[in-house]
Design a protein around this motif. Structure first.
Motif, short mmCIF file in Angstrom:
data_model
loop_
_atom_site.label_atom_id
_atom_site.label_comp_id
_atom_site.label_asym_id
_atom_site.label_seq_id
_atom_site.Cartn_x
_atom_site.Cartn_y
_atom_site.Cartn_z
N ARG A 10 -31.35 -26.88 -26.14
CA ARG A 10 -30.81 -26.37 -25.21
C ARG A 10 -29.68 -27.23 -24.79
O ARG A 10 -29.58 -28.51 -25.10
CB ARG A 10 -31.64 -26.00 -24.05
CG ARG A 10 -32.00 -27.16 -23.07
CD ARG A 10 -32.16 -26.79 -21.82
NE ARG A 10 -32.98 -27.98 -21.05
CZ ARG A 10 -32.45 -29.08 -20.61
NH1 ARG A 10 -31.00 -29.12 -20.74
NH2 ARG A 10 -33.30 -29.95 -20.16
N GLU A 11 -28.31 -26.72 -24.22
CA GLU A 11 -27.54 -27.36 -24.01
C GLU A 11 -27.75 -28.52 -22.80
O GLU A 11 -28.58 -28.09 -21.89
CB GLU A 11 -26.28 -26.80 -23.62
CG GLU A 11 -25.61 -25.81 -24.40
CD GLU A 11 -24.34 -25.07 -23.90
OE1 GLU A 11 -24.08 -25.00 -22.85
OE2 GLU A 11 -23.90 -24.41 -25.04
N LEU A 12 -27.25 -29.60 -22.92
CA LEU A 12 -27.39 -30.75 -21.79
C LEU A 12 -26.59 -30.23 -20.58
O LEU A 12 -25.64 -29.59 -20.74
CB LEU A 12 -26.81 -32.13 -22.39
CG LEU A 12 -27.72 -32.41 -23.37
CD1 LEU A 12 -26.86 -33.86 -24.12
CD2 LEU A 12 -28.94 -33.07 -23.07
N VAL A 42 -22.89 -43.45 -19.68
CA VAL A 42 -23.75 -42.06 -19.86
C VAL A 42 -22.89 -40.77 -19.34
O VAL A 42 -23.25 -39.83 -19.96
CB VAL A 42 -25.16 -42.39 -18.98
CG1 VAL A 42 -25.92 -40.98 -18.95
CG2 VAL A 42 -25.74 -43.44 -19.50
N GLN A 43 -22.33 -40.85 -18.31
CA GLN A 43 -21.57 -39.75 -17.54
C GLN A 43 -20.76 -39.24 -18.56
O GLN A 43 -20.56 -38.13 -19.00
CB GLN A 43 -20.95 -40.13 -16.24
CG GLN A 43 -20.54 -38.91 -15.52
CD GLN A 43 -21.67 -38.03 -15.31
OE1 GLN A 43 -22.78 -38.28 -14.67
NE2 GLN A 43 -21.62 -36.76 -15.81
N ARG A 44 -19.82 -40.18 -19.13
CA ARG A 44 -18.82 -39.79 -20.37
C ARG A 44 -19.42 -39.22 -21.37
O ARG A 44 -18.93 -38.27 -22.04
CB ARG A 44 -18.00 -41.07 -20.68
CG ARG A 44 -16.90 -41.38 -19.60
CD ARG A 44 -15.92 -42.38 -20.15
NE ARG A 44 -16.40 -43.63 -20.56
CZ ARG A 44 -16.62 -44.92 -20.10
NH1 ARG A 44 -16.17 -44.81 -18.55
NH2 ARG A 44 -16.94 -45.93 -20.53
N TRP A 45 -20.67 -39.74 -22.00
CA TRP A 45 -21.18 -39.38 -22.93
C TRP A 45 -21.55 -37.84 -22.66
O TRP A 45 -21.52 -37.03 -23.46
CB TRP A 45 -22.80 -39.97 -23.16
CG TRP A 45 -23.70 -39.47 -24.24
CD1 TRP A 45 -24.64 -38.55 -24.32
CD2 TRP A 45 -23.62 -40.07 -25.80
NE1 TRP A 45 -25.12 -38.47 -25.49
CE2 TRP A 45 -24.59 -39.41 -26.33
CE3 TRP A 45 -22.86 -41.11 -26.34
CZ2 TRP A 45 -25.00 -39.78 -27.75
CZ3 TRP A 45 -23.13 -41.21 -27.63
CH2 TRP A 45 -24.20 -40.78 -28.27
N LEU A 50 -20.47 -31.85 -23.27
CA LEU A 50 -19.84 -30.55 -22.36
C LEU A 50 -18.85 -30.00 -22.89
O LEU A 50 -18.50 -28.72 -23.03
CB LEU A 50 -19.98 -30.70 -20.60
CG LEU A 50 -21.26 -31.06 -20.23
CD1 LEU A 50 -20.88 -31.43 -18.74
CD2 LEU A 50 -22.24 -30.19 -20.38
N ASP A 51 -17.92 -30.88 -23.26
CA ASP A 51 -16.56 -30.39 -23.93
C ASP A 51 -16.67 -29.98 -25.24
O ASP A 51 -16.20 -28.97 -25.72
CB ASP A 51 -15.54 -31.72 -23.96
CG ASP A 51 -14.04 -31.56 -24.47
OD1 ASP A 51 -13.54 -30.57 -23.91
OD2 ASP A 51 -13.81 -32.16 -25.52
N ASN A 52 -17.63 -30.59 -26.03
CA ASN A 52 -17.77 -30.03 -27.42
C ASN A 52 -18.60 -28.75 -27.29
O ASN A 52 -17.96 -27.84 -28.21
CB ASN A 52 -18.82 -31.16 -28.05
CG ASN A 52 -18.31 -32.37 -28.63
OD1 ASN A 52 -16.79 -32.67 -28.51
ND2 ASN A 52 -19.12 -33.45 -28.79
N ARG A 55 -15.19 -26.62 -26.94
CA ARG A 55 -14.47 -26.81 -27.87
C ARG A 55 -14.75 -25.85 -29.18
O ARG A 55 -14.32 -25.40 -30.05
CB ARG A 55 -14.03 -28.04 -28.34
CG ARG A 55 -12.91 -28.07 -29.22
CD ARG A 55 -12.48 -29.56 -29.32
NE ARG A 55 -12.71 -30.31 -28.50
CZ ARG A 55 -12.33 -31.76 -28.49
NH1 ARG A 55 -12.08 -32.37 -29.81
NH2 ARG A 55 -12.75 -32.61 -27.57
N TRP A 56 -16.26 -26.27 -29.68
CA TRP A 56 -16.70 -26.01 -30.77
C TRP A 56 -17.98 -25.13 -30.69
O TRP A 56 -18.69 -24.31 -31.84
CB TRP A 56 -17.32 -27.21 -31.78
CG TRP A 56 -16.12 -27.87 -32.00
CD1 TRP A 56 -14.74 -27.97 -32.44
CD2 TRP A 56 -16.33 -29.55 -31.83
NE1 TRP A 56 -14.19 -28.81 -32.54
CE2 TRP A 56 -14.85 -29.98 -32.38
CE3 TRP A 56 -16.98 -30.30 -31.64
CZ2 TRP A 56 -14.65 -31.31 -32.34
CZ3 TRP A 56 -17.13 -31.62 -31.76
CH2 TRP A 56 -15.66 -32.19 -32.02
N GLY A 57 -18.51 -24.81 -29.90
CA GLY A 57 -19.99 -24.02 -29.54
C GLY A 57 -21.20 -24.84 -29.76
O GLY A 57 -22.11 -24.28 -29.91
#
Length: 165
Positions: A10-12, A42-45, A50-52, A55-57
């Motif tokens: 599942r999505e993080l 960790v927060q940037r990771w 979330l951005d990926n 952007r890409w699904g």
């Protein structure tokens, strides 16, 4: 989302920070990354994942053990630069207590099948540090072979890597 015999992906999300910290702030787990992450890293990771998704699904997903609901680790697909080429890569990082139980191989194979069958990718890769023998074995167990060696510069260090197809 993807399911395998023992796992659900599942999505993080923000609620996963404690579990991500258990992985990303573990010195042993993060040896290939030149050490554990800070809270900010960790927060940037997580923000990158979330951005990926937007952007890409896809991106790195949480791996949840079906039988227990435990957060096992993260696995997924990302784009990585390998010299002058951008490749679709399967990445995996698990909590240490779940190592050596076949979860990384099962999860990576699920991602490989998803990339090839659902996304229609022609090729999927793994980029693995030359010292990370355990991850190299996972790539080999899912049918990949070492294609070439290259050097990635990260955290002020030249890090030899292998590209697996």
């Amino acid at each position: 989302m993807i399911e395998t015999e023992r796992l659900i992906f599942r999505e993080l999300d923000q609620h996963d920070i404690p579990d991500l910290c258990e992985i990303l702030q573990d010195e042993v787990t993060m040896t290939a990354y030149e050490g554990a992450f800070t809270d900010e890293e960790v927060q940037r990771w997580l923000a990158k994942q979330l951005d990926n998704y937007e952007r890409w699904g896809f991106g790195l997903w949480a791996i949840i053990q079906k039988s227990t609901g435990d957060f096992v680790g993260q696995v997924g697909l990302t784009y990585q630069r390998v010299e002058d080429e951008e490749v679709l890569e399967i990445g995996y990082l698990l909590k240490r207590k779940f190592w050596h139980q076949g979860f990384a191989t099962e999860a990576a194979l699920g991602c490989k099948q998803y990339a090839l069958e659902t996304l229609g990718a022609k090729t999927v890769t793994c980029t693995i540090r030359d010292t990370n023998v355990a991850s190299q074995k996972v790539a080999e167990r899912i049918g990949m072979t070492r294609h070439k060696r290259y050097v990635k510069y990260y955290k002020g260090v030249d890090m030899p890597h292998y590209l697996y197809y």
